[in-house]
Design a protein around this motif. Structure first.
Motif, PDB file in Angstrom:
ATOM      1  N   PHE A  36      38.053  37.893  41.782  1.00 10.71           N
ATOM      2  CA  PHE A  36      39.242  37.357  42.440  1.00 10.71           C
ATOM      3  C   PHE A  36      39.066  35.850  42.573  1.00 10.71           C
ATOM      4  O   PHE A  36      38.185  35.380  43.289  1.00 10.71           O
ATOM      5  N   CYS A  41      44.708  33.987  42.520  1.00 13.88           N
ATOM      6  CA  CYS A  41      44.807  35.362  43.012  1.00 13.88           C
ATOM      7  C   CYS A  41      45.622  35.475  44.289  1.00 13.88           C
ATOM      8  O   CYS A  41      45.951  36.588  44.729  1.00 13.88           O
ATOM      9  N   ASP A  47      49.348  35.679  39.446  1.00 13.55           N
ATOM     10  CA  ASP A  47      47.952  35.988  39.165  1.00 13.55           C
ATOM     11  C   ASP A  47      47.848  36.597  37.771  1.00 13.55           C
ATOM     12  O   ASP A  47      48.317  37.719  37.544  1.00 13.55           O
ATOM     13  N   ARG A  50      46.281  40.170  37.598  1.00 14.17           N
ATOM     14  CA  ARG A  50      46.835  41.265  38.392  1.00 14.17           C
ATOM     15  C   ARG A  50      47.273  42.439  37.516  1.00 14.17           C
ATOM     16  O   ARG A  50      47.079  43.606  37.864  1.00 14.17           O
ATOM     17  N   ARG A  53      44.448  44.798  36.592  1.00 18.48           N
ATOM     18  CA  ARG A  53      44.029  45.632  37.721  1.00 18.48           C
ATOM     19  C   ARG A  53      45.051  46.738  37.985  1.00 18.48           C
ATOM     20  O   ARG A  53      44.681  47.869  38.313  1.00 18.48           O
ATOM     21  N   GLU A  87      39.409  34.625  48.776  1.00 16.31           N
ATOM     22  CA  GLU A  87      39.210  35.535  47.643  1.00 16.31           C
ATOM     23  C   GLU A  87      38.829  36.919  48.130  1.00 16.31           C
ATOM     24  O   GLU A  87      39.327  37.926  47.615  1.00 16.31           O
ATOM     25  N   THR A  90      41.888  38.713  49.720  1.00 20.32           N
ATOM     26  CA  THR A  90      42.787  39.243  48.702  1.00 20.32           C
ATOM     27  C   THR A  90      42.154  40.441  47.994  1.00 20.32           C
ATOM     28  O   THR A  90      42.824  41.439  47.711  1.00 20.32           O
ATOM     29  N   ALA A  91      40.861  40.346  47.717  1.00 17.32           N
ATOM     30  CA  ALA A  91      40.151  41.449  47.061  1.00 17.32           C
ATOM     31  C   ALA A  91      40.194  42.702  47.922  1.00 17.32           C
ATOM     32  O   ALA A  91      40.396  43.814  47.407  1.00 17.32           O
ATOM     33  N   TRP A  94      43.376  44.608  47.588  1.00 10.75           N
ATOM     34  CA  TRP A  94      43.456  45.375  46.341  1.00 10.75           C
ATOM     35  C   TRP A  94      42.522  46.576  46.364  1.00 10.75           C
ATOM     36  O   TRP A  94      42.880  47.665  45.882  1.00 10.75           O
TER      37      TRP A  94
END
Length: 462
Positions: A36, A41, A47, A50, A53, A87, A90-91, A94
């Motif tokens: 990320f 991201c 992104d 994205r 993923r 990062e 955001t990770a 997800w």
């Protein structure tokens, strides 16, 4: 009536056997190198990674329909790109999406650091960190183990050596996967059934990563013997999760020998290459990157599914390993199976796990005259055994649920619980929070105070 029952049974046989298989086996999702990267991201609409993923999640959802829900997610490092807090934030969003799409509890997620989870600016700019890494990196081979021990055990040097992992530790703490100077790796237990535990060891190959702020050089990193002790307990299958493959380690041969003899499952990342060695006594797996560099050739994002089932009894007991590796193809863009040498979709191995008698319980009796020194040694050993079991127990579902809830509290609330239960020792308030409360929670397990911690957390949540 018998005929109606038979018809009902035949119509539901497939569903019944699938549920039975799910109950008797464990499905692990092994991913690595998600990378990320901020600021890209931070905006899902801009992104560029994205979409990959998302395709991976959709493919995984289809695999779950066939193989059952994922029981645990093992992340082999490089969650972030430059170890920035945003990062990891955001990770984590997800990763929770990934858990939901795979049917896995978000409490059953485990992680180790990769080289991109190391803040290289700290390695470059902070002299104490430079000094600690340099002392180990430049040590003679026969002195390197001692140098690492020396740096970790020194209060200031130990903290300096781990300072580049600060953002990773904040991210990993709710999973019980943070590290600190006298615990540079973690281990937790999952129940495989049939009298067998799966003990997951999360090893840290990044203590020397980012030396002087530069990229790592193959063969320059160091694990050391304390991380590869891997106690071969009876009726326990050891799984090792580590970011760097063996050829990135200066102690490659020693680590290879230790893993081959003491662990049945070896999971690596970093190289972005999916590989599988299905040996007689162990399985060694390389992960593809979820998001490799788009300039990387060949560009092959991938992930692994690992199904474990314990079969047989007595000396014939085995763990059946079924590995499914999925890789992105570019035209059309979708994930497909990597074929084995026979053209099938599954790599298989059968690893012996013969039944063993448990080790005798360690009992510490009051010392008689002339036996004081022996008793002190025994008490120290008992403390070590207790600490090991308390940390391993962090893998239990109820305990992992408590970990997440504890780390969702405010800093002041965590401090209140730890202090009210006398789980903080002198000088520990100056430690980073992931270490301070990591120690406190393990201590609660040692003292059989986890129910009290749970009650205190529930009280503050209400």
């Amino acid at each position: 009536m018998f005929l109606l029952i038979l018809i009902f049974w035949s119509d539901n046989w497939e569903a019944f056997t699938k549920k039975l298989w799910d109950y008797l086996s464990m499905l692990l999702l092994h991913i690595s190198d998600i990378h990320f990267k901020s600021p890209e991201c931070l905006d899902v609409h801009q992104d560029p990674d994205r979409s990959i993923r998302t395709r991976m999640m959709r493919d995984l959802a289809e695999q779950v329909k066939e193989h059952g829900n994922v029981d645990a997610i093992l992340i082999g490092g490089d969650v972030a790109f430059k170890a920035a807090k945003e990062e990891y934030d955001t990770a984590w969003n997800w990763i929770q999406e990934l858990a939901l799409s795979s049917g896995c509890s978000k409490k059953q997620i485990f992680v180790v650091p990769g080289n991109h989870d190391v803040d290289r600016s700290i390695c470059k700019d902070q002299v104490p960190t430079q000094s600690a890494q340099t002392m180990i990196a430049l040590a003679r081979p026969n002195e390197r183990e001692w140098r690492l021990k020396q740096q970790l055990e020194h209060e200031e040097s130990g903290q300096s050596l781990l300072a580049p992992h600060a953002a990773y530790n904040d991210f990993a703490a709710p999973m019980g996967c943070q590290i600190w100077p006298d615990k540079p790796f973690w281990h937790q237990d999952l129940d495989l059934g049939n009298g067998v535990k799966l003990r997951i060891y999360g090893l840290t190959s990044t203590l020397l990563s980012g030396h002087n702020g530069k990229d790592d050089v193959k063969g320059s990193l160091y694990l050391g013997p304390r991380q590869t002790a891997l106690d071969p307990e009876p009726n326990t299958v050891n799984l090792v999760l580590v970011h760097h493959p063996l050829d990135w380690l200066v102690d490659e041969d020693a680590v290879d020998d230790a893993l081959s003899n003491r662990a049945a499952l070896h999971l690596f990342g970093h190289k972005h290459r999916q590989r599988a060695v299905m040996a007689a006594d162990y399985v060694r797996i390389g992960a593809g990157a979820i998001n490799p560099s788009r300039h990387e050739q060949p560009y092959q994002p991938g992930y692994n599914l690992l199904n474990l089932e314990v079969s047989g009894t007595g000396q014939d007991r085995h763990i059946e390993v079924n590995l499914m590796q999925r890789r992105l193809q570019d035209a059309p863009e979708r994930f497909v199976a990597i074929a084995n040498m026979q053209g099938g979709d599954v790599f298989r191995a059968s690893i012996p796990v013969p039944e063993e008698a448990p080790l005798p319980n360690l009992k510490v009796a009051s010392p008689a005259v002339g036996e004081v020194e022996t008793a002190i040694i025994s008490k120290d050993l008992a403390s070590v055994v207790s600490e090991k079991d308390a940390e391993a127990a962090m893998g239990e579902p109820n305990t992992r649920d408590l970990l997440y809830r504890f780390w969702q509290l405010t800093s002041a609330q965590r401090r209140k619980i730890a202090q009210d239960l006398n789980l903080i020792e002198e000088g520990e308030m100056r430690l980073p929070e992931p270490e301070r409360y990591g120690r406190a929670l393990i201590r609660a397990g040692e003292r059989s105070l986890m129910n009290e911690v749970a009650a205190a957390v529930a009280n503050l949540e209400s």
